[in-house]
Design a protein around this motif. Structure first.
Motif, PDB file in Angstrom:
ATOM      1  N   GLY A   7      76.650  50.158 142.229  1.00  0.00           N
ATOM      2  CA  GLY A   7      75.402  50.239 141.483  1.00  0.00           C
ATOM      3  C   GLY A   7      75.379  51.461 140.596  1.00  0.00           C
ATOM      4  N   THR A   8      74.456  51.438 139.640  1.00  0.00           N
ATOM      5  CA  THR A   8      74.290  52.551 138.718  1.00  0.00           C
ATOM      6  C   THR A   8      72.811  52.714 138.400  1.00  0.00           C
ATOM      7  OG1 THR A   8      74.887  53.471 136.554  1.00  0.00           O
ATOM      8  CG2 THR A   8      74.639  51.080 136.691  1.00  0.00           C
ATOM      9  N   THR A  88      66.701  30.385 151.380  1.00  0.00           N
ATOM     10  CA  THR A  88      67.593  30.278 150.224  1.00  0.00           C
ATOM     11  C   THR A  88      69.003  30.735 150.551  1.00  0.00           C
ATOM     12  OG1 THR A  88      65.719  30.803 148.773  1.00  0.00           O
ATOM     13  CG2 THR A  88      67.913  30.903 147.799  1.00  0.00           C
ATOM     14  N   ALA A  89      69.971  29.934 150.136  1.00  0.00           N
ATOM     15  CA  ALA A  89      71.379  30.320 150.137  1.00  0.00           C
ATOM     16  C   ALA A  89      71.809  30.411 148.676  1.00  0.00           C
ATOM     17  CB  ALA A  89      72.229  29.300 150.891  1.00  0.00           C
ATOM     18  N   TRP A  90      72.194  31.614 148.251  1.00  0.00           N
ATOM     19  CA  TRP A  90      72.463  31.862 146.824  1.00  0.00           C
ATOM     20  C   TRP A  90      73.883  32.374 146.646  1.00  0.00           C
ATOM     21  CZ3 TRP A  90      73.863  35.434 143.179  1.00  0.00           C
ATOM     22  CH2 TRP A  90      73.481  35.170 141.850  1.00  0.00           C
ATOM     23  N   ARG A  91      74.574  31.813 145.653  1.00  0.00           N
ATOM     24  CA  ARG A  91      75.995  32.127 145.449  1.00  0.00           C
ATOM     25  C   ARG A  91      76.239  32.642 144.035  1.00  0.00           C
ATOM     26  NH1 ARG A  91      81.288  30.096 146.949  1.00  0.00           N
ATOM     27  NH2 ARG A  91      82.741  31.373 145.725  1.00  0.00           N
ATOM     28  N   LEU A  92      77.028  33.692 143.919  1.00  0.00           N
ATOM     29  CA  LEU A  92      77.575  34.126 142.643  1.00  0.00           C
ATOM     30  C   LEU A  92      79.054  33.808 142.635  1.00  0.00           C
ATOM     31  CD1 LEU A  92      77.190  35.640 139.929  1.00  0.00           C
ATOM     32  CD2 LEU A  92      77.876  37.738 141.133  1.00  0.00           C
ATOM     33  N   GLU A  93      79.506  33.066 141.611  1.00  0.00           N
ATOM     34  CA  GLU A  93      80.918  32.719 141.459  1.00  0.00           C
ATOM     35  C   GLU A  93      81.450  33.405 140.209  1.00  0.00           C
ATOM     36  OE1 GLU A  93      81.553  28.514 141.502  1.00  0.00           O
ATOM     37  OE2 GLU A  93      80.589  28.248 143.453  1.00  0.00           O
ATOM     38  N   ARG A 181      75.795  44.032 133.773  1.00  0.00           N
ATOM     39  CA  ARG A 181      76.401  44.844 134.841  1.00  0.00           C
ATOM     40  C   ARG A 181      76.390  44.112 136.174  1.00  0.00           C
ATOM     41  NH1 ARG A 181      79.161  49.362 133.714  1.00  0.00           N
ATOM     42  NH2 ARG A 181      78.185  50.625 135.332  1.00  0.00           N
ATOM     43  N   LEU A 182      76.645  42.797 136.132  1.00  0.00           N
ATOM     44  CA  LEU A 182      76.706  42.023 137.362  1.00  0.00           C
ATOM     45  C   LEU A 182      77.982  42.360 138.121  1.00  0.00           C
ATOM     46  CD1 LEU A 182      75.490  38.456 136.307  1.00  0.00           C
ATOM     47  CD2 LEU A 182      74.174  40.324 137.320  1.00  0.00           C
ATOM     48  N   PRO A 183      77.995  42.157 139.430  1.00  0.00           N
ATOM     49  CA  PRO A 183      79.216  42.408 140.214  1.00  0.00           C
ATOM     50  C   PRO A 183      80.356  41.512 139.739  1.00  0.00           C
ATOM     51  CG  PRO A 183      77.312  42.122 141.653  1.00  0.00           C
ATOM     52  CD  PRO A 183      76.865  41.735 140.284  1.00  0.00           C
ATOM     53  N   ASP A 184      81.586  41.960 139.964  1.00  0.00           N
ATOM     54  CA  ASP A 184      82.754  41.163 139.588  1.00  0.00           C
ATOM     55  C   ASP A 184      83.397  40.520 140.808  1.00  0.00           C
ATOM     56  OD1 ASP A 184      83.758  43.398 140.781  1.00  0.00           O
ATOM     57  OD2 ASP A 184      85.101  43.976 139.129  1.00  0.00           O
ATOM     58  N   GLN A 223      69.303  42.300 143.444  1.00  0.00           N
ATOM     59  CA  GLN A 223      69.097  42.667 142.047  1.00  0.00           C
ATOM     60  C   GLN A 223      70.035  41.894 141.129  1.00  0.00           C
ATOM     61  OE1 GLN A 223      69.657  46.920 142.501  1.00  0.00           O
ATOM     62  NE2 GLN A 223      67.455  47.284 142.550  1.00  0.00           N
ATOM     63  N   ALA A 224      71.280  41.708 141.566  1.00  0.00           N
ATOM     64  CA  ALA A 224      72.233  40.918 140.784  1.00  0.00           C
ATOM     65  C   ALA A 224      71.766  39.472 140.685  1.00  0.00           C
ATOM     66  CB  ALA A 224      73.621  40.989 141.420  1.00  0.00           C
ATOM     67  N   ARG A 225      71.282  38.925 141.798  1.00  0.00           N
ATOM     68  CA  ARG A 225      70.768  37.557 141.810  1.00  0.00           C
ATOM     69  C   ARG A 225      69.625  37.386 140.816  1.00  0.00           C
ATOM     70  NH1 ARG A 225      67.340  36.621 146.831  1.00  0.00           N
ATOM     71  NH2 ARG A 225      66.131  38.080 145.554  1.00  0.00           N
ATOM     72  N   ASP A 226      68.657  38.289 140.865  1.00  0.00           N
ATOM     73  CA  ASP A 226      67.490  38.151 140.003  1.00  0.00           C
ATOM     74  C   ASP A 226      67.874  38.228 138.533  1.00  0.00           C
ATOM     75  OD1 ASP A 226      66.019  37.953 142.294  1.00  0.00           O
ATOM     76  OD2 ASP A 226      65.151  39.969 142.177  1.00  0.00           O
ATOM     77  N   SER A 227      68.777  39.140 138.195  1.00  0.00           N
ATOM     78  CA  SER A 227      69.210  39.280 136.807  1.00  0.00           C
ATOM     79  C   SER A 227      69.997  38.059 136.356  1.00  0.00           C
ATOM     80  CB  SER A 227      70.054  40.544 136.664  1.00  0.00           C
ATOM     81  OG  SER A 227      70.464  40.723 135.331  1.00  0.00           O
ATOM     82  N   ALA A 228      70.945  37.614 137.179  1.00  0.00           N
ATOM     83  CA  ALA A 228      71.764  36.453 136.824  1.00  0.00           C
ATOM     84  C   ALA A 228      70.915  35.197 136.697  1.00  0.00           C
ATOM     85  CB  ALA A 228      72.854  36.248 137.870  1.00  0.00           C
TER      86      ALA A 228
END
Length: 246
Positions: A7-8, A88-93, A181-184, A223-228
């Protein structure tokens, strides 16, 4: 060793920033170098190899992990979470391809020109239907390159089957994700409480997951979820956009 962005507190994407040095239990801190001679003179037990940086207190309170590094677990060890979650089950790919897709019998069918968008339910989609019937939500955001990789094209072609079962799958360009600035790295987030972060090898094979309820790590994932989610586009709309440019 791999650095993982934590985070930043910088709006401009430069510094200060925290990173996890994976596999070491150590944190790397990025900030402005301390140059005040009065401050430097008060430091204790300084080695020649050491340097010092300034970071705001808010960076540490928001993003510094509060518990030890989680151990790598088999993905199968979290299978119960896909039934037991409450809301909720939430996924970032984030990856350009997955070995599990390339090893799927659908992979050669797709490249042979067959329709893979309306396959019958498998165990995954049956569970999605069962949980969705109880009011639970399965949601994903998939990063996609311009142009898409073969793996991304495959997932886009097969997405309608999962959407029909009850998943809400949305797409976001990698360029936009980097701006945000989402996670990679890939992860599942269950009920904004349990984070399961994937580990892959260089051949896109899943090595396992790191499971944690550390408040700082969960907050960063939320935070990444909400932004994405705010910027991503539903599958149907994304497909229309792709077709309009062909």
């Amino acid at each position: 060793m791999t650095l993982r962005f934590l985070g930043t507190t910088s709006d401009d994407g430069d510094c200060p920033t925290l990173y996890d040095i994976e596999g070491t239990g150590e944190i790397l801190v990025q900030g402005e170098r301390e140059t005040d001679p009065e401050h430097l003179a008060q430091l204790r037990d300084v080695k020649e190899s050491e340097t010092f940086v300034r970071v705001p207190r808010s960076l540490l309170t928001r993003y510094a992990p509060r518990s030890g590094a989680p151990e790598l677990l088999p993905f199968a060890s979290i299978s119960h979470l896909f039934r037991d979650f409450k809301h909720t089950a939430w996924r970032l790919e984030t990856r350009r391809g997955y070995a599990s897709d390339r090893n799927s019998p659908k992979w050669p069918r797709f490249f042979a020109g067959e329709d893979i968008a309306h396959d019958p339910d498998n165990a995954w989609r049956e569970n999605v239907r069962a949980q969705s019937a109880q009011g639970k939500r399965f949601e994903r955001v998939r990063l996609i390159d311009e142009p898409p990789s073969q793996g991304q094209e495959f997932l886009l072609a097969s997405a309608p089957s999962n959407v029909a079962a009850g998943e809400d799958i949305r797409y976001l360009t990698r360029a936009r994700a980097q701006e945000l600035r989402l996670p990679d790295y890939d992860f599942w987030l269950f009920d904004s409480k349990i984070l399961a972060r994937f580990a892959f090898d260089d051949e896109d094979i899943t090595l396992g997951v790191y499971v944690t309820e550390d408040p700082a790590e969960v907050l960063a994932a939320c935070q990444a979820r909400d932004s994405a989610w705010h910027h991503a586009v539903r599958t149907e709309e994304f497909v229309r956009r792709v077709r309009s440019t062909m």
